[in-house]
Design a protein around this motif. Sequence first.
Motif, mmCIF file in Angstrom:
data_model
loop_
_atom_site.group_PDB
_atom_site.id
_atom_site.type_symbol
_atom_site.label_atom_id
_atom_site.label_comp_id
_atom_site.label_asym_id
_atom_site.label_seq_id
_atom_site.Cartn_x
_atom_site.Cartn_y
_atom_site.Cartn_z
ATOM 1 N N CYS A 110 0.862 -1.180 0.000
ATOM 2 C CA CYS A 110 0.000 0.000 0.000
ATOM 3 C C CYS A 110 0.898 1.229 0.000
ATOM 4 O O CYS A 110 1.655 1.446 0.947
ATOM 5 N N TRP B 6 -5.408 -3.175 7.006
ATOM 6 C CA TRP B 6 -5.871 -3.947 5.861
ATOM 7 C C TRP B 6 -7.218 -4.574 6.184
ATOM 8 O O TRP B 6 -7.411 -5.120 7.275
ATOM 9 N N ARG C 137 -17.148 -6.053 4.908
ATOM 10 C CA ARG C 137 -15.714 -5.815 4.912
ATOM 11 C C ARG C 137 -15.141 -6.302 6.247
ATOM 12 O O ARG C 137 -15.606 -5.915 7.315
ATOM 13 N N TYR D 117 -8.208 -4.279 0.882
ATOM 14 C CA TYR D 117 -8.171 -2.825 0.937
ATOM 15 C C TYR D 117 -7.193 -2.336 1.995
ATOM 16 O O TYR D 117 -7.140 -2.881 3.103
ATOM 17 N N CYS D 118 -6.481 -1.296 1.645
ATOM 18 C CA CYS D 118 -5.634 -0.584 2.592
ATOM 19 C C CYS D 118 -6.449 0.563 3.196
ATOM 20 O O CYS D 118 -7.283 1.172 2.507
ATOM 21 N N ALA D 119 -6.205 0.857 4.462
ATOM 22 C CA ALA D 119 -6.931 1.922 5.133
ATOM 23 C C ALA D 119 -6.000 2.694 6.058
ATOM 24 O O ALA D 119 -4.981 2.158 6.510
ATOM 25 N N GLU E 184 -6.024 5.719 9.380
ATOM 26 C CA GLU E 184 -6.814 6.436 10.382
ATOM 27 C C GLU E 184 -5.868 7.183 11.320
ATOM 28 O O GLU E 184 -4.946 6.580 11.880
ATOM 29 N N ALA F 174 -14.659 -1.250 10.143
ATOM 30 C CA ALA F 174 -14.491 -0.457 8.928
ATOM 31 C C ALA F 174 -14.962 0.984 9.109
ATOM 32 O O ALA F 174 -14.352 1.918 8.587
ATOM 33 N N TRP G 295 -12.461 3.860 10.153
ATOM 34 C CA TRP G 295 -11.353 4.276 9.304
ATOM 35 C C TRP G 295 -11.819 5.324 8.303
ATOM 36 O O TRP G 295 -12.847 5.164 7.653
ATOM 37 N N TYR H 124 -9.836 6.746 5.607
ATOM 38 C CA TYR H 124 -9.254 6.752 4.271
ATOM 39 C C TYR H 124 -9.076 5.329 3.766
ATOM 40 O O TYR H 124 -8.635 4.447 4.508
ATOM 41 N N TRP H 125 -9.399 5.156 2.482
ATOM 42 C CA TRP H 125 -9.397 3.834 1.882
ATOM 43 C C TRP H 125 -8.761 3.855 0.495
ATOM 44 O O TRP H 125 -8.875 4.841 -0.236
#
Length: 123
Positions: A22, A36, A45, A94-96, A98, A107, A110, A112-113
Motif C-alpha cells: 500500500c 488492511w 468488509r 483494501y488498505c486503510a 486512520e 471499517a 477508518w 481513508y481507503w
Amino acid sequence: QVQLVESGGGLVQAGGSVRLSCAASGLTISNYVMGWFRQAPGTQREFVGGITSGGTAYYGHSAKGRFTISRDNAKSTVLLQMNSLKPEDTAVYYCAAEPTFSFPTTAADWDYWGQGTQVTVSA
C-alpha cells in the motif's frame, strides 16, 4: 489529497504466498494507524490487521499466525505478507488509514481507503 494505492494482488494456489503493498500519499503515515481489510462478494468488509504509528501490529482472527503487517514510514508504504493461503482468503483487499493512537478494527472507524486489489486463491 490522501491517496492509498494497493498493489500485489493476483492469482495464487492454495498454500502459496502473496505480498500486498500500500503506497500512501497526501499524508504523513507516521501519524496514522494503517490497516488492511478484505471483502468477498456478498460479505461485509472484514478486518485483517493493522499497525500503529509505533509499529505495533494487531490482527483479526482470520489472519493470526499466517499474515504479517509491516510499515516503512520513510517510504510511506505498508505491506501485508500473506502465507499459507486458503481459498477462503479470496477477496478484494483494501488498505486503510486512520489518524489515531488506538487500535481500530471496524471499517466505520477508518477514514481513508484505497481502491482495493483482488487476491484469488485457487484450490
